[in-house]
Design an enzyme around this catalytic site. Structure first.
Site, mmCIF file in Angstrom:
data_model
loop_
_atom_site.group_PDB
_atom_site.id
_atom_site.type_symbol
_atom_site.label_atom_id
_atom_site.label_comp_id
_atom_site.label_asym_id
_atom_site.label_seq_id
_atom_site.Cartn_x
_atom_site.Cartn_y
_atom_site.Cartn_z
ATOM 1 N N SER A 1 0.824 -1.197 0.000
ATOM 2 C CA SER A 1 0.000 0.000 0.000
ATOM 3 C C SER A 1 0.865 1.256 0.000
ATOM 4 O O SER A 1 1.664 1.462 -0.903
ATOM 5 C CB SER A 1 -0.961 -0.042 1.188
ATOM 6 O OG SER A 1 -1.909 0.999 1.123
ATOM 7 N N ASP B 1 -0.987 1.034 -4.966
ATOM 8 C CA ASP B 1 -1.917 0.017 -5.473
ATOM 9 C C ASP B 1 -3.286 0.615 -5.801
ATOM 10 O O ASP B 1 -4.239 -0.113 -6.065
ATOM 11 C CB ASP B 1 -2.048 -1.159 -4.514
ATOM 12 C CG ASP B 1 -2.656 -0.789 -3.170
ATOM 13 O OD1 ASP B 1 -2.401 0.328 -2.691
ATOM 14 O OD2 ASP B 1 -3.384 -1.615 -2.586
#
Length: 593
Positions: free
Chosen positions: A153, A310
């Site tokens: 992330s 992402d």
């Protein structure tokens, strides 16, 4: 753990790790007898938690590497085979694997696919980096029983991660998370097949455009005002940054197809796991958006948009009347999107029966007031978007209540139902339409945000994070939470604490009468919440993905009247309250150090 035990664990790792890079790192440390570094890498095993794995990349049991990922995938594959025995017998089990721009994504996604394939589970593997929401979409589109995305992330460059998904396209939750963890911990041997043989036998199938096109079409279909977009899109200029991640492919294509003028920050457009232009690729933090804001000033853009690596998180900034770009928080954008989606559903008669808006427990109650104004039920869930997706799935299965919108304060929003995770791409498209809509009404989004404050009260939100890395980190954070539980807090910022939620104990109570407790409808989680007089909420929560503890302040002050003066007074009072609470929390953290 003794020096001998650390060295034994290191030698065992060297014997098992097939990747030369990770293995040689540990071999060199053993040869130098660098015990400080070896201890950090081997004092524990990187745990497969309730969402998967996340950690610093490198050789060692406490690192992200191919050995740990192969064991995690073997455990996941074993659990899937047991959970779906009929499909396993028929040989029809499927899994989907995606990855973002993180370093080692090629190694980690490759070994994940090969372990699935060796266990008789057909692995659909994207040919290049793709966003997390597309992985969620693809799982359901392809009829998979599980999926994995290799991502850390918005964490710093040295991290990578492995998020596991269920057949509904959502991250795994109870009881599957615990079942998978048990299988991972029980792994004695990893089944593996070569990439060449798996592709030749049809056990690994490469995918790309066939899913990309459907994903983009789904996002466009969720929009409410295509005519308005077609008419006004050319008048809006967007500066966008994917922060060296996966977002450019879809955000540029979707917004471009809508006719919007999208200018992508050139230095941050291409995927790069070193994230060379930012310290952390996190759209929640102002430094990550500096280059995009600078470009927006030069281009006189109407909006700045950003997605994390992402592309599941979405950040924004808008110019004020003086041309200065104001960063909009996750809570603020969540409120704006919730208001726009509910307004549009109502206007176009698309509001479902018994609509429900879902937010995490640390997200601002600003959105509660907005939901109430539209007659929409508000439901709280634990932190982590998987719980929003889980609640959505429960409602779909029962068919009584219906999902309207979901959000969390950490820049996560879910407009559609075809994905079961937060989606920064669809949020970008909906934000673009929302910007055009309010412009057509003669208002900027910042002006409309102020209108919402005047209607519902001024909500200010702050977050205080403190990192505690290394062996002592978990103990220090545990001590902070224990102190808050045992010593308690009766006031914060000069406001009386009226109620305490202890989610770990699954109870809430009035500190003035602690023997009288009410049960909470949440699974256990290490979260404490303090509800103050006047409506402000303060929450304490150790992170599940980083070595830090985080405090959330969600303050609210009534706006007494519609005048600008009343609005400014509410802002000042809210800022003063947040300042006092922040000072008290900082003192608690300093004392723990």
């Amino acid at each position: 753990m003794t020096e001998a035990e650390i060295l034994e664990r290191a030698r065992q790792y060297i014997a098992e790790e097939k990747d030369e890079t990770f293995r040689s790192e540990v071999e060199q440390l053993v040869a130098k007898k660098d015990m400080a570094e070896l201890e950090d890498r081997f004092y524990q095993s990187l745990e497969f938690g309730t969402g998967g794995l996340r950690g610093i990349m490198g050789g060692g049991t406490n690192r992200m590497n191919t050995l740990n990922i192969s064991k995690a995938t073997q455990g996941l594959a074993t659990y899937i085979i047991k959970a779906f025995p009929e499909e396993a017998k028929k040989g029809t089990l499927r899994a989907c694997i995606a990855y973002d721009s993180r370093n080692n994504h090629d190694k980690f996604s490759d070994i994940t696919a090969r372990v699935f394939a060796a266990n008789g589970i057909k692995a659909y593997l994207f040919t290049g980096m793709r966003p997390t929401p597309e992985l969620s979409f693809a799982i359901r589109e392809l009829g998979c029983k599980t999926g994995v995305v290799v991502t850390a992330s918005h964490n710093p460059p040295k991290y990578n991660g492995y998020k596991a998904y269920w057949a509904d396209g959502a991250q795994v939750v109870e009881p599957h998370d615990k079942g998978i963890i048990d299988e991972v911990n029980a792994v004695k041997e990893v089944k593996l097949i070569s990439r060449e043989d798996a592709v030749k036998q049809g056990k690994i199938v490469l995918i790309d455009k066939e899913i990309d096109d459907k994903f983009q079409a789904m996002i466009k279909a969720e929009l409410y005002r295509p005519e308005l977009i077609k008419e006004k899109a050319s008048s809006v200029k967007v500066v966008y940054t994917p922060l060296h991640g996966t977002g450019a492919m879809h955000v540029e294509k979707v917004l471009g197809d809508l006719g919007l003028n999208v200018i992508t920050v050139p230095e941050q457009r291409e995927g790069d796991g070193n994230f060379p232009t930012v310290e952390k690729p996190n759209p929640e933090e102002a430094p990550a958006l500096k280059m995009s804001v600078d470009l927006a000033k030069k281009e006189k853009a109407d909006v700045v948009m950003a997605t994390d690596p992402d592309a599941d998180r979405f950040g924004t900034a808008f110019p004020d009347k003086d041309g200065n770009y104001v960063l909009v928080s996750g809570n603020q954008m969540g409120a704006l999107l919730a208001d726009y989606v509910l307004l549009s559903k109502k206007e176009f008669n698309k509001m479902p029966a018994n609509p429900v808006l879902i937010r995490s427990i640390v997200t601002s109650p600003f959105v509660d007031a907005i939901a109430k104004s539209y007659g929409v039920t508000l439901r709280e869930v634990l932190t982590g978007f998987k719980w929003i997706a889980f609640e959505e799935g429960q409602m779909e299965a029962k068919g009584v209540e219906h999902y309207a919108f979901g959000l969390e304060e950490s820049y996560g929003y879910l407009v559609e139902t075809a994905c079961r995770d937060k989606d920064g791409v669809s949020a970008a498209a909906m934000c673009a339409e929302m910007t055009l809509y309010w412009a057509s009404k003669g208002k900027s989004l910042l002006e409309h945000l102020n209108d919402l404050y005047k209607q519902h009260g001024y909500y200010e939100d702050r977050a205080i994070s403190r990192y505690f890395e290394g062996i002592s980190g978990p103990k220090i954070m545990g001590g902070i939470m224990t102190r808050l539980r045992t010593e308690g807090l009766t006031t914060l910022g000069g406001k009386k604490v009226l109620n305490i939620r202890d989610v770990q104990q699954q109870v809430s109570f009035d500190p003035a009468n602690p023997s009288k407790k009410e049960a909470l409808p949440f699974p256990k989680s290490n979260v404490l919440q303090f509800f103050l007089e006047g409506g402000t909420i303060v929450s304490a929560r150790p992170s599940g993905t980083e070595p830090k503890i985080k405090f959330y302040i969600n303050s609210v002050v009534p706006v007494n009247g519609a005048s600008d003066e009343a609005f400014e007074n509410a802002k000042k009072d809210s800022a003063a309250l947040c300042d006092r609470i922040s000072a008290e929390i900082t003192a608690i953290l300093d004392a723990a150090c």
